[in-house]
Structures are given as structure tokens and as C-alpha cells.
Design an enzyme around this catalytic site. Structure first.
Site, short mmCIF file in Angstrom:
data_model
loop_
_atom_site.label_atom_id
_atom_site.label_comp_id
_atom_site.label_asym_id
_atom_site.label_seq_id
_atom_site.Cartn_x
_atom_site.Cartn_y
_atom_site.Cartn_z
N GLY A 251 0.82 -1.22 0.00
CA GLY A 251 0.00 0.00 0.00
C GLY A 251 0.85 1.26 0.00
O GLY A 251 0.58 2.23 -0.72
N ASP A 252 1.93 1.23 0.78
CA ASP A 252 2.85 2.39 0.82
C ASP A 252 3.46 2.61 -0.56
O ASP A 252 3.65 3.73 -1.01
CB ASP A 252 3.98 2.11 1.81
N1 LIG Z 1 -1.33 -10.44 -3.91
C1 LIG Z 1 -1.19 -9.39 -4.75
N2 LIG Z 1 -1.10 -9.61 -6.11
C2 LIG Z 1 -0.97 -8.56 -6.96
N3 LIG Z 1 -0.93 -7.26 -6.56
C3 LIG Z 1 -1.03 -7.02 -5.23
C4 LIG Z 1 -1.16 -8.06 -4.25
N4 LIG Z 1 -1.24 -7.49 -3.00
C5 LIG Z 1 -1.16 -6.14 -3.21
N5 LIG Z 1 -1.05 -5.87 -4.53
C6 LIG Z 1 -1.01 -4.54 -5.15
O1 LIG Z 1 -0.62 -3.57 -4.18
C7 LIG Z 1 -1.73 -2.68 -3.92
C8 LIG Z 1 -1.77 -2.32 -2.45
O2 LIG Z 1 -1.87 -3.51 -1.69
P1 LIG Z 1 -2.95 -3.64 -0.50
O3 LIG Z 1 -4.32 -3.57 -1.06
O4 LIG Z 1 -2.55 -4.84 0.27
O5 LIG Z 1 -2.67 -2.28 0.31
P2 LIG Z 1 -2.72 -2.11 1.88
O6 LIG Z 1 -3.85 -2.88 2.45
O7 LIG Z 1 -2.65 -0.66 2.14
O8 LIG Z 1 -1.35 -2.82 2.24
P3 LIG Z 1 -0.28 -2.45 3.41
O9 LIG Z 1 -1.01 -1.59 4.41
O10 LIG Z 1 0.11 -3.79 3.92
O11 LIG Z 1 0.84 -1.75 2.72
C9 LIG Z 1 -2.96 -3.45 -4.39
O12 LIG Z 1 -4.02 -2.56 -4.70
C10 LIG Z 1 -2.43 -4.17 -5.61
O13 LIG Z 1 -2.38 -3.26 -6.71
O1 LIG Z 2 1.99 0.33 12.89
P1 LIG Z 2 1.80 1.04 11.56
O2 LIG Z 2 2.56 2.34 11.50
O3 LIG Z 2 0.35 1.16 11.15
O4 LIG Z 2 2.42 0.08 10.44
C1 LIG Z 2 3.80 -0.13 10.47
C2 LIG Z 2 4.15 -1.11 9.35
O5 LIG Z 2 3.48 -2.36 9.53
O6 LIG Z 2 3.73 -0.54 8.12
C3 LIG Z 2 4.67 -0.89 7.10
C4 LIG Z 2 3.92 -1.64 6.02
O7 LIG Z 2 2.90 -0.80 5.50
C5 LIG Z 2 5.78 -1.71 7.76
O8 LIG Z 2 7.05 -1.35 7.23
C6 LIG Z 2 5.65 -1.34 9.23
O9 LIG Z 2 6.11 -2.36 10.12
#
Ligand SMILES: Nc1ncnc2c1ncn2[C@@H]1O[C@H](COP(=O)(O)OP(=O)(O)OP(=O)(O)O)[C@@H](O)[C@H]1O
Ligand SMILES: O=P(O)(O)OC[C@@]1(O)O[C@H](CO)[C@@H](O)[C@@H]1O
Length: 306
Positions: A251-252
Site C-alpha cells: 500500500g505504501d
Molecule cells: N497479492 C497481490 N497480487 C498482486 N498485486 C497485489 C497483491 N497485493 C497487493 N497488490 C497490489 O498492491 C496494492 C496495495 O496492496 P494492498 O491492497 O494490500 O494495500 P494495503 O492494504 O494498504 O497494504 P499495506 O497496508 O500492507 O501496505 C494493491 O491494490 C495491488 O495493486
Molecule cells: O503500525 P503502523 O505504523 O500502522 O504500520 C507499520 C508497518 O506495519 O507498516 C509498514 C507496512 O505498511 C511496515 O514497514 C511497518 O512495520
């Protein structure tokens, strides 16, 4: 200049296990320590895209020194506020017998009022043409309106901001017109206390964030790709085929790809395409994605109007 704010950065201790047995001694097949935190990941992706940024946040103690040493390998511009208490360690468990990663995130340091003021003083030179990307959890004893206070401050100084948080903290900043917000579809559903049956319903609720003031809305959906929702149109990015290694930071990466590209091109659709490529490329990598992976994945993503 882009500034990333990681109020509560971390050492991410990523553990690979064959299987996870709670209540027993588990031994890793591989483990790695990475400089973590949502804003840190944003700065790292921007670096891969050759877009300059300065990483800000609170860093302290022996773990803070280790965090900065781990981060120094990535040659980022930083201006951290040193604090007395320790930077946290976040554990990420990838067990092959589990479908999802398990994350155990530390609380992080308590921030004194002097340390908080020193951090805010460090924002005084941010102004017109700058963008501040704020993401991640707050440290203990920081008011829940800390992001809102920063957004109000930097907006008065003429800068734009991006906020990656959820719940009321996100809603509070919308009247200040964040450049982009990116809840995932679960976070969007929780915001409005609804469940979604299809993408059209997600788009309907994403539009409410635009009505409340967000300039652009991305809705990430993990393996189902992502949506870019504007006032009159909506676009879908597919999730390309690939082996998911560690989706932490996807997501980041998406936020970094969108905001960094938009700063340079003012083109929301191309920014969305690159953002989706950064997100998927990170999911397909052990660590945050590198440029060659982003370029490879970019070719397998198509943006379609929905
Ligand atoms: N399993 C996957 N296969 C393909 N693309 C993915 C996958 N997981 C994530 N992505 C890509 O990355 C984007 C962001 O991932 P996700 O939806 O998990 O964001 P998030 O929930 O904010 O994740 P995080 O907070 O862990 O960074 C998705 O919209 C997609 O485009
Ligand atoms: O505790 P928060 O700040 O919500 O999330 C922190 C964290 O999970 O977010 C990143 C992945 O998005 C990791 O690098 C880190 O450990």
C-alpha cells in the site's frame, strides 16, 4: 520536494517459517531486518523512481541507531527528530502453512512535549510546491489529531499533503483537501460501516471521500488490484499474475508511485498505473520493490474505465 512523515518508524523483523506453532519454539528458515514504517517505504519507492524525498519522523535509542544504519544503505535524505525512548521492532511472520502474513507491531516510543515541538519546528521550511506524505500509526501519548495539526500547519504554509491513515483520523483531514487518500476496501467499508458486494458499491463510497474533500481517491484491494475514483469516472488496475513473497508495504508503494508520478506529470491515470505497478512489485518482492521489478510489473497492468 516531497517529505515523508513516519511518526513511528520501525525495524521490520521479517521471519520466514515452514509452519507457525503458537505455544512452541519455532525456528525460522530465513529472517531479515529491514528499515520499516509506512513513510519510510514511501521514500524508498520514490528513490527507486528517482524522485527525491526527505524522510522525517521520531527515532531513538539503540534500535533507532540500528534503524538509521539499516536505512543508510538506501541513501535517502533524512531529517529525523532524535528521541530518548527506543524505536520499535515490528515482527512480520510469513509461514508457508498460513495464507496471510502475521504482523506484530510494537507500540513505539513515548514522545515528550519538547521532542514533539522539535519535530514541528523541523516542518517550518515546508511550503508551496512541496508535498508531505504522512502515514502510519502514531507514537504513544501523541494526540489522535496529530496528523490533522500537521496538515493544517503545512497547508497554511502553502504545501499539499497526502494522508495514509484510517477511520476518524482520515475523515478529519478531508476538509483540508488531501492530494490523495488510499484506504483499502476493508478500511473503506469500516469507515461507512457497510459491506460491499461489488466494485460499483466500492466506487459509490469512494466518491463520498471526494465529496468530503479528497482530491484523488485510490482504493487498494490486494490481489484484486485497485480503483482510482474521480468525481465523474472510475478506473480499475488489474492485479498482475505473480508469486506473492511479502505484501507488507504494498500500500505504501502504491501511494509513493501515485503521488511521486502525479507531482511530476499531473496525470492521475498514469500515476495510478505506476502506483499499481509499485504495489504489486512490492508484493512480489521480499523487501520493498526495486525499479526493474516495477518496470516488469508495469507492463502487465492495464487500466480500464469501469
Ligand atoms: N497479492 C497481490 N497480487 C498482486 N498485486 C497485489 C497483491 N497485493 C497487493 N497488490 C497490489 O498492491 C496494492 C496495495 O496492496 P494492498 O491492497 O494490500 O494495500 P494495503 O492494504 O494498504 O497494504 P499495506 O497496508 O500492507 O501496505 C494493491 O491494490 C495491488 O495493486
Ligand atoms: O503500525 P503502523 O505504523 O500502522 O504500520 C507499520 C508497518 O506495519 O507498516 C509498514 C507496512 O505498511 C511496515 O514497514 C511497518 O512495520
Amino acid at each position: 520536494m516531497i517529505y515523508t512523515i513516519t511518526v513511528n518508524p520501525s525495524i521490520d523483523y521479517v521471519l520466514q517459517l515452514k509452519n507457525l506453532n503458537t505455544g512452541q519454539v519455532n525456528r525460522t528458515s530465513n529472517d531479515v531486518k529491514l528499515p520499516g514504517g509506512k513513510g519510510i517505504n514511501v521514500s524508498r519507492i520514490l528513490k527507486e523512481l528517482q524522485i527525491d524525498s526527505t524522510a522525517l519522523g521520531f527515532v531513538g535509542g539503540a534500535t533507532g541507531s540500528m534503524f538509521e544504519s539499516l536505512l543508510s544503505k538506501h541513501d535517502l535524505k533524512t531529517s529525523f527528530t532524535q528521541v530518548k525512548e527506543d524505536t520499535r521492532i515490528n515482527v512480520k511472520i510469513n509461514a508457508t502453512d498460513q495464507n496471510e502474513e502475521t504482523e506484530i507491531n510494537g507500540a513505539g516510543p513515548a514522545i515528550s512535549s519538547d521532542e514533539k515541538q522539535s519535530f514541528l519546528d523541523n516542518l517550518k521550511d515546508i511550503g508551496k510546491g512541496d508535498v508531505v506524505i504522512m502515514s502510519g500509526s502514531l507514537c504513544k501519548n501523541l494526540d489522535s489529531k496529530f496528523y490533522l495539526d500537521i496538515a493544517e500547519m503545512i497547508q497554511k504554509q502553502g504545501a499539499d499533503f497526502v494522508i495514509d491513515t484510517t477511520g476518524q483520523a482520515l475523515l478529519d483531514t478531508l476538509p483540508l483537501h488531501p492530494l490523495v487518500v488510499k484506504p483499502n476496501h476493508h478500511e473503506l467499508a469500516e469507515l461507512f460501516n457497510v459491506t460491499f458486494k461489488n466494485n460499483q458499491e466500492i466506487i459509490t463510497y469512494a466518491r463520498k471521500l471526494l465529496e468530503k474533500g479528497a482530491k484523488h481517491v485510490l482504493i487498494s484491494m490486494a490481489g484484486d488490484g485497485a480503483l482510482l475514483v474521480t468525481k465523474d469516472k472510475a478506473y480499475k488496475a488489474n492485479a498482475p499474475k505473480g508469486t506473492v513473497i511479502n505484501s507488507v508495504g504494498a500500500g505504501d508503494s502504491m501511494i509513493a508511485g501515485f503521488a511521486g508520478t502525479f507531482m511530476e506529470t499531473n496525470d492521475p491515470i498514469e500515476s495510478f498505473h505506476i502506483g499499481a505497478a509499485c504495489g504489486s512489485a512490492t508484493a512480489f518482492s521480499q523487501d520493498i520493490a526495486i525499479k526493474s521489478k516495477i518496470d516488469e510489473v508495469y507492463k502487465n497492468i492495464s487500466i480500464t474505465e469501469v
